[in-house]
Write an enzyme that holds these catalytic residues in place. Structure first.
Site, PDB file in Angstrom:
ATOM      1  N   TYR A   1     -25.290  37.542 -37.958  1.00 44.02           N
ATOM      2  CA  TYR A   1     -23.380  38.184 -38.417  1.00 44.02           C
ATOM      3  C   TYR A   1     -23.499  39.508 -39.009  1.00 44.02           C
ATOM      4  O   TYR A   1     -22.950  41.003 -39.439  1.00 44.02           O
ATOM      5  CB  TYR A   1     -22.567  37.344 -38.402  1.00 44.02           C
TER       6      TYR A   1
ATOM      7  N   ASN B   1     -12.080  45.902 -32.559  1.00 44.90           N
ATOM      8  CA  ASN B   1     -11.967  44.902 -33.730  1.00 44.90           C
ATOM      9  C   ASN B   1     -13.059  43.362 -32.726  1.00 44.90           C
ATOM     10  O   ASN B   1     -13.029  42.651 -33.110  1.00 44.90           O
ATOM     11  CB  ASN B   1     -11.081  43.682 -32.893  1.00 44.90           C
TER      12      ASN B   1
ATOM     13  N   VAL C   1     -16.689  43.696 -23.552  1.00 46.52           N
ATOM     14  CA  VAL C   1     -16.931  44.849 -24.357  1.00 46.52           C
ATOM     15  C   VAL C   1     -18.163  45.146 -24.653  1.00 46.52           C
ATOM     16  O   VAL C   1     -18.576  46.122 -24.886  1.00 46.52           O
ATOM     17  CB  VAL C   1     -16.300  45.276 -25.657  1.00 46.52           C
TER      18      VAL C   1
ATOM     19  N   SER D   1     -25.354  42.335 -38.596  1.00 46.58           N
ATOM     20  CA  SER D   1     -24.391  42.863 -37.642  1.00 46.58           C
ATOM     21  C   SER D   1     -23.077  44.144 -37.623  1.00 46.58           C
ATOM     22  O   SER D   1     -23.192  45.009 -37.269  1.00 46.58           O
ATOM     23  CB  SER D   1     -23.851  42.104 -36.199  1.00 46.58           C
ATOM     24  N   LYS D   2     -22.398  43.450 -38.430  1.00 45.16           N
ATOM     25  CA  LYS D   2     -21.836  44.314 -39.463  1.00 45.16           C
ATOM     26  C   LYS D   2     -21.890  44.810 -40.397  1.00 45.16           C
ATOM     27  O   LYS D   2     -20.804  45.892 -40.344  1.00 45.16           O
ATOM     28  CB  LYS D   2     -20.313  42.798 -40.045  1.00 45.16           C
TER      29      LYS D   2
ATOM     30  N   SER E   1     -16.436  43.073 -41.747  1.00 46.69           N
ATOM     31  CA  SER E   1     -16.620  41.730 -42.295  1.00 46.69           C
ATOM     32  C   SER E   1     -17.121  42.259 -43.845  1.00 46.69           C
ATOM     33  O   SER E   1     -18.252  43.048 -43.983  1.00 46.69           O
ATOM     34  CB  SER E   1     -17.542  40.428 -41.577  1.00 46.69           C
TER      35      SER E   1
HETATM   36  N1  LIG Z   1     -11.321  35.612 -39.247  1.00 43.19           N
HETATM   37  C1  LIG Z   1     -12.265  36.204 -40.459  1.00 43.19           C
HETATM   38  O1  LIG Z   1     -12.667  35.491 -41.837  1.00 43.19           O
HETATM   39  C2  LIG Z   1     -12.772  37.353 -39.937  1.00 43.19           C
HETATM   40  C3  LIG Z   1     -13.329  38.081 -40.953  1.00 43.19           C
HETATM   41  C4  LIG Z   1     -14.211  39.149 -41.401  1.00 43.19           C
HETATM   42  C5  LIG Z   1     -14.429  40.036 -39.982  1.00 43.19           C
HETATM   43  N2  LIG Z   1     -13.736  39.198 -38.670  1.00 43.19           N
HETATM   44  C6  LIG Z   1     -13.598  39.914 -37.661  1.00 43.19           C
HETATM   45  O2  LIG Z   1     -12.927  40.173 -37.506  1.00 43.19           O
HETATM   46  C7  LIG Z   1     -12.358  40.929 -35.877  1.00 43.19           C
HETATM   47  C8  LIG Z   1     -11.924  39.478 -35.192  1.00 43.19           C
HETATM   48  O3  LIG Z   1     -12.120  38.499 -35.216  1.00 43.19           O
HETATM   49  P1  LIG Z   1     -10.582  36.599 -35.092  1.00 43.19           P
HETATM   50  O4  LIG Z   1     -10.292  36.480 -36.747  1.00 43.19           O
HETATM   51  O5  LIG Z   1      -9.441  37.705 -35.272  1.00 43.19           O
HETATM   52  O6  LIG Z   1     -11.885  36.002 -34.336  1.00 43.19           O
HETATM   53  P2  LIG Z   1     -10.739  35.524 -33.002  1.00 43.19           P
HETATM   54  O7  LIG Z   1     -12.169  34.871 -32.326  1.00 43.19           O
HETATM   55  O8  LIG Z   1     -10.011  34.920 -32.726  1.00 43.19           O
HETATM   56  O9  LIG Z   1     -11.077  37.473 -32.117  1.00 43.19           O
HETATM   57  C9  LIG Z   1     -11.635  38.421 -31.814  1.00 43.19           C
HETATM   58  C10 LIG Z   1     -11.520  38.304 -30.062  1.00 43.19           C
HETATM   59  O10 LIG Z   1     -12.718  39.189 -29.964  1.00 43.19           O
HETATM   60  C11 LIG Z   1     -12.630  38.654 -28.286  1.00 43.19           C
HETATM   61  N3  LIG Z   1     -14.417  38.998 -28.072  1.00 43.19           N
HETATM   62  C12 LIG Z   1     -15.064  38.421 -27.881  1.00 43.19           C
HETATM   63  N4  LIG Z   1     -16.414  39.052 -27.421  1.00 43.19           N
HETATM   64  C13 LIG Z   1     -15.540  40.091 -27.071  1.00 43.19           C
HETATM   65  C14 LIG Z   1     -16.127  40.618 -25.335  1.00 43.19           C
HETATM   66  N5  LIG Z   1     -17.036  40.613 -25.316  1.00 43.19           N
HETATM   67  N6  LIG Z   1     -14.936  41.052 -24.823  1.00 43.19           N
HETATM   68  C15 LIG Z   1     -14.089  41.504 -24.951  1.00 43.19           C
HETATM   69  N7  LIG Z   1     -13.022  40.626 -26.366  1.00 43.19           N
HETATM   70  C16 LIG Z   1     -14.682  39.958 -26.817  1.00 43.19           C
HETATM   71  C17 LIG Z   1     -12.357  37.360 -28.366  1.00 43.19           C
HETATM   72  O11 LIG Z   1     -12.578  36.822 -26.606  1.00 43.19           O
HETATM   73  C18 LIG Z   1     -11.382  37.017 -29.474  1.00 43.19           C
HETATM   74  O12 LIG Z   1     -10.136  37.806 -28.300  1.00 43.19           O
HETATM   75  C19 LIG Z   1     -14.219  40.306 -35.557  1.00 43.19           C
HETATM   76  O13 LIG Z   1     -15.115  41.735 -35.043  1.00 43.19           O
HETATM   77  C20 LIG Z   1     -14.408  38.927 -36.690  1.00 43.19           C
HETATM   78  O14 LIG Z   1     -15.711  39.715 -36.794  1.00 43.19           O
HETATM   79  C21 LIG Z   1     -13.572  38.366 -38.562  1.00 43.19           C
END
Ligand SMILES: NC(=O)c1ccc[n+]([C@@H]2O[C@H](COP(=O)([O-])OP(=O)(O)OC[C@H]3O[C@@H](n4cnc5c(N)ncnc54)[C@H](O)[C@@H]3O)[C@@H](O)[C@H]2O)c1
Length: 242
Positions: free
Chosen positions: A154, A89, A63, A157-158, A141
């Site tokens: 981070y 996401n 993406v 960005s969020k 986030s």
């Molecule tokens: N886990 C947490 O504590 C948390 C808290 C707040 C927000 N988030 C946000 O939630 C979202 C999902 O994160 P998660 O916790 O499930 O982690 P995760 O690492 O399991 O999921 C992130 C997904 O995004 C994909 N991705 C990353 N770069 C990409 C790219 N260039 N093209 C296509 N896909 C890409 C990764 O391969 C992965 O499948 C993220 O935006 C993260 O910042 C996570």
């Protein structure tokens, strides 16, 4: 079924929150279009959705790459005719004290977490505007609400994702498009498990959500359960501190 016949695109759908969201939306009748970089991981999610009676298509797409984003959205519109729901996401986190953080790290995080959301929106919104209908759920986030020490890039960005949601939510309201953003605290995914702050957060009293809870929030915003709601931030936290 809350999403019968809806076409829902989820980025980063191979793991964590994206996987849980795709399964949740498909479980409510949507066809889940799974975007991610790894074909095998996406196919596994597709198989799991189909095994439970749902519908899904997998599209390999980085993406951050404008050409891939445009081609993939074009392919989805060709395959399914429209996009009703977009869940932005995909994201990454790399914790580094600011004094050690390189400019490359800053750029990589901004490119993956913010610029990619802009690219997806640029590609998807015109067709939604044409149909005067669409629903976007962005994943921000808790770090967007209160900047997280050790994660400056981070957090920025969020915060950008939240501002983008607010600006476009108001801008595209006349076109019948809703945009909202979810800001979760820590969620028990690989991203959090690898976090250097994991022990600190756990020791500070937990406040760690499972992916299912965040997926419920995504379903709420993506469905008519939140009819009329736009430009808003759903903060999912257990308490108000880091
Ligand atoms: N886990 C947490 O504590 C948390 C808290 C707040 C927000 N988030 C946000 O939630 C979202 C999902 O994160 P998660 O916790 O499930 O982690 P995760 O690492 O399991 O999921 C992130 C997904 O995004 C994909 N991705 C990353 N770069 C990409 C790219 N260039 N093209 C296509 N896909 C890409 C990764 O391969 C992965 O499948 C993220 O935006 C993260 O910042 C996570």
């Amino acid at each position: 079924m809350l999403l019968e016949n809806k076409i829902a695109v989820v980025t980063g759908a191979g793991t964590g929150i994206g996987k849980a969201a795709a399964m949740k939306l498909a479980g409510e009748g949507a066809t889940a279009c799974l975007l991610g970089r790894t074909a095998g991981t996406l196919e596994a999610v597709k198989d799991a959705i189909e095994a439970s009676g749902g519908k899904a298509s997998a599209y390999v797409c980085d993406v951050t790459d404008e050409t891939q984003v445009r081609a993939t959205v074009g392919a989805i519109l060709c395959d399914h005719g429209r996009i009703d729901i977009l869940v932005n996401n995909a994201g990454m986190s790399r914790e580094q004290p600011f004094l050690e953080m390189t400019v490359e790290t800053f750029d990589a995080i901004m490119t993956t977490n913010l610029r990619s959301v802009m690219l997806m929106l640029k590609a998807v919104l015109p067709s939604m505007a044409e149909r005067k209908s669409g629903n976007v759920v962005n994943i921000g986030s808790g770090a967007a609400i209160r900047g997280l020490p050790g994660s400056a890039a981070y957090s920025v960005s969020k915060a950008g994702v939240v501002a983008l949601t607010q600006a476009l939510g108001d801008e595209l309201r006349p076109q019948g498009i809703r945009l909202n953003v979810i800001c979760p605290g820590p969620v028990d995914t690989e991203l959090f498990q690898k976090s250097e702050r994991r022990q600190f957060i756990l020791a500070a009293g937990g406040d760690v959500f499972d992916t299912e809870t965040v997926a419920n929030g995504i379903l709420f915003l993506a469905s008519d359960q939140s009819k009329g709601m736009s430009s808003q931030t759903l903060v999912m936290r257990g308490f108000n501190r880091w």
